[in-house]
Design a protein around this motif. Structure first.
Motif, PDB file in Angstrom:
ATOM      1  N   LEU A   1      -3.672  20.740   2.357  1.00 36.29           N
ATOM      2  CA  LEU A   1      -3.005  20.827   1.065  1.00 36.29           C
ATOM      3  C   LEU A   1      -2.502  19.442   0.677  1.00 36.29           C
ATOM      4  O   LEU A   1      -1.787  18.795   1.454  1.00 36.29           O
ATOM      5  N   ARG A   2      -2.884  18.986  -0.521  1.00 37.95           N
ATOM      6  CA  ARG A   2      -2.563  17.617  -0.919  1.00 37.95           C
ATOM      7  C   ARG A   2      -1.480  17.554  -1.999  1.00 37.95           C
ATOM      8  O   ARG A   2      -0.463  16.913  -1.812  1.00 37.95           O
ATOM      9  N   GLY A   3      -1.731  18.140  -3.143  1.00 42.45           N
ATOM     10  CA  GLY A   3      -0.783  18.052  -4.248  1.00 42.45           C
ATOM     11  C   GLY A   3      -0.606  16.638  -4.748  1.00 42.45           C
ATOM     12  O   GLY A   3       0.516  16.153  -4.905  1.00 42.45           O
TER      13      GLY A   3
ATOM     14  N   ARG B   1       0.578   5.839  -2.493  1.00 43.04           N
ATOM     15  CA  ARG B   1      -0.289   4.990  -1.692  1.00 43.04           C
ATOM     16  C   ARG B   1      -1.300   4.330  -2.616  1.00 43.04           C
ATOM     17  O   ARG B   1      -1.829   4.965  -3.526  1.00 43.04           O
ATOM     18  N   PHE B   2      -1.610   3.060  -2.371  1.00 46.42           N
ATOM     19  CA  PHE B   2      -2.490   2.289  -3.242  1.00 46.42           C
ATOM     20  C   PHE B   2      -3.792   1.985  -2.508  1.00 46.42           C
ATOM     21  O   PHE B   2      -3.785   1.560  -1.353  1.00 46.42           O
TER      22      PHE B   2
ATOM     23  N   ALA C   1       0.036  14.199   3.425  1.00 50.54           N
ATOM     24  CA  ALA C   1      -0.813  14.499   2.272  1.00 50.54           C
ATOM     25  C   ALA C   1      -1.530  13.262   1.764  1.00 50.54           C
ATOM     26  O   ALA C   1      -2.592  13.365   1.135  1.00 50.54           O
ATOM     27  N   LEU C   2      -0.962  12.072   2.017  1.00 55.23           N
ATOM     28  CA  LEU C   2      -1.578  10.836   1.543  1.00 55.23           C
ATOM     29  C   LEU C   2      -2.591  10.269   2.517  1.00 55.23           C
ATOM     30  O   LEU C   2      -3.357   9.373   2.157  1.00 55.23           O
TER      31      LEU C   2
ATOM     32  N   ARG D   1       0.794  -1.222   0.000  1.00 54.46           N
ATOM     33  CA  ARG D   1       0.000   0.000   0.000  1.00 54.46           C
ATOM     34  C   ARG D   1       0.833   1.283   0.000  1.00 54.46           C
ATOM     35  O   ARG D   1       0.279   2.353  -0.120  1.00 54.46           O
ATOM     36  N   LEU D   2       2.119   1.188   0.160  1.00 58.46           N
ATOM     37  CA  LEU D   2       2.931   2.391   0.257  1.00 58.46           C
ATOM     38  C   LEU D   2       4.248   2.196  -0.488  1.00 58.46           C
ATOM     39  O   LEU D   2       4.873   1.136  -0.380  1.00 58.46           O
ATOM     40  N   ARG D   3       4.643   3.209  -1.244  1.00 57.14           N
ATOM     41  CA  ARG D   3       5.928   3.185  -1.929  1.00 57.14           C
ATOM     42  C   ARG D   3       6.600   4.532  -1.762  1.00 57.14           C
ATOM     43  O   ARG D   3       5.967   5.577  -1.911  1.00 57.14           O
TER      44      ARG D   3
END
Length: 313
Positions: A94-96, A156-157, A60-61, A8-10
């Motif tokens: 704030l995401r981006g 993130r997946f 952000a994720l 789920r995370l890279r």
């Protein structure tokens, strides 16, 4: 350069991040060899920059959840939009983010989510191009960010596993030949200028040529004629599934009918579709129900394209 990876995370370094990391190691080596306090300070600031980038990009994720994926009217081999609705746990953060959707036998362009609203909802439109009609499946949504500084990219997946219906390609239908049974027009009487319907009292702006003199003499005030005309109200389509064999000719016929439905919608006309199968016949009404019916039908015959039949009565 990939640092670690799980389901789920890279986390990976960008090109700028690799350059900054090499500079960080060089400054650290010089500071250890020389004992210069200024170099130690620069090393600490650069290391802090990396840590801040990692913490903020990870935040952000977090806090995003997929609410739904709406297909709208997505046609085969045509660029269309998918509406992705997200629920935001960190309102106004704030995401981006770059959004990458994995869709079977389809190409989906990345979307972008900058800042979410404070009501906890976010909407992103992803443009997709599907390869064929029928059911397809959305497998996974990937959220990527380089915010801030562009040194580290985190991904993130999110698993989706949602089915979407792809409509037939709306091919522009040619002018139907005489005797074509596939489509016909239905008409209804509407107000217009063709034939007399009745009379009503005069209103400001009525042309003098419409004055109903007999009724005006009877009522001692101006009356005008009202008119009606025949206008095409709807399009009726027919498809005999038993007369078509699976293959490209059948798909082209579906595309032709899909294009006729699209033209009817652009012209603001009603449309109905009559499907004849080996077991039963059914009729659907409306633009979207007709498209969905065409997307799901299968040829039930073993012959070639049928010859034109007599026109509708």
């Amino acid at each position: 350069m990939q640092l670690w990876s799980d389901r789920r995370l890279r986390l990976s370094l960008t090109g700028l991040g690799v350059q900054c990391l090499l500079a960080l190691l060089a400054v650290g080596a010089f500071s250890v060899n020389t004992g210069n306090n200024l170099l130690y300070l620069v090393f600490s600031l650069m290391l802090g920059l990396f840590l801040v980038s990692g913490v903020l990009s990870r935040r952000a994720l977090q806090g995003l959840k997929v609410v739904g994926l709406e297909e709208g009217n997505l046609f085969a081999r045509v660029r269309g939009g998918l509406r992705l609705r997200l629920q935001d746990g960190g309102r106004g953060r704030l995401r981006g983010l770059e959004l990458h959707l994995t869709l079977d036998d389809s190409q989906v362009e990345p979307g972008f989510l900058g800042r979410t609203t404070r009501n906890g909802e976010a909407l992103v439109v992803l443009h997709a191009r599907a390869g064929h009609r029928g059911w397809t499946r959305a497998r996974r949504l990937e959220l990527r960010t380089r915010f801030p500084f562009g040194l580290v990219e985190k991904a993130r997946f999110l698993d989706l596993d949602q089915e979407l219906l792809i409509l037939p390609h709306p091919r522009t239908p040619p002018a139907p030949p005489a005797g074509w049974r596939g489509e016909g027009h239905r008409t209804v009487t509407q107000e217009g200028t063709s034939s007399p319907e009745g009379a009503r009292p005069w209103r400001a702006g009525d042309p003098p040529g419409r004055v109903h003199w007999k009724r005006t003499a009877q009522r001692s005030q101006l009356w005008v004629r009202t008119f009606q005309e025949e206008r095409p109200q709807g399009l009726h389509l027919r498809l005999d599934l038993t007369a078509w064999a699976p293959g490209r000719p059948f798909e082209r016929e579906l595309e032709r009918l899909s294009g006729a439905v699209l033209q009817a919608r652009l012209q603001k006309r009603d449309v109905s579709l009559e499907l004849h199968g080996a077991e039963a016949a059914r009729e659907v009404r409306g633009h979207t129900p007709c498209w969905r019916a065409l997307a799901l039908v299968q040829a039930e015959g073993a012959g070639e394209r049928p010859a034109p039949e007599p026109p509708l009565s």
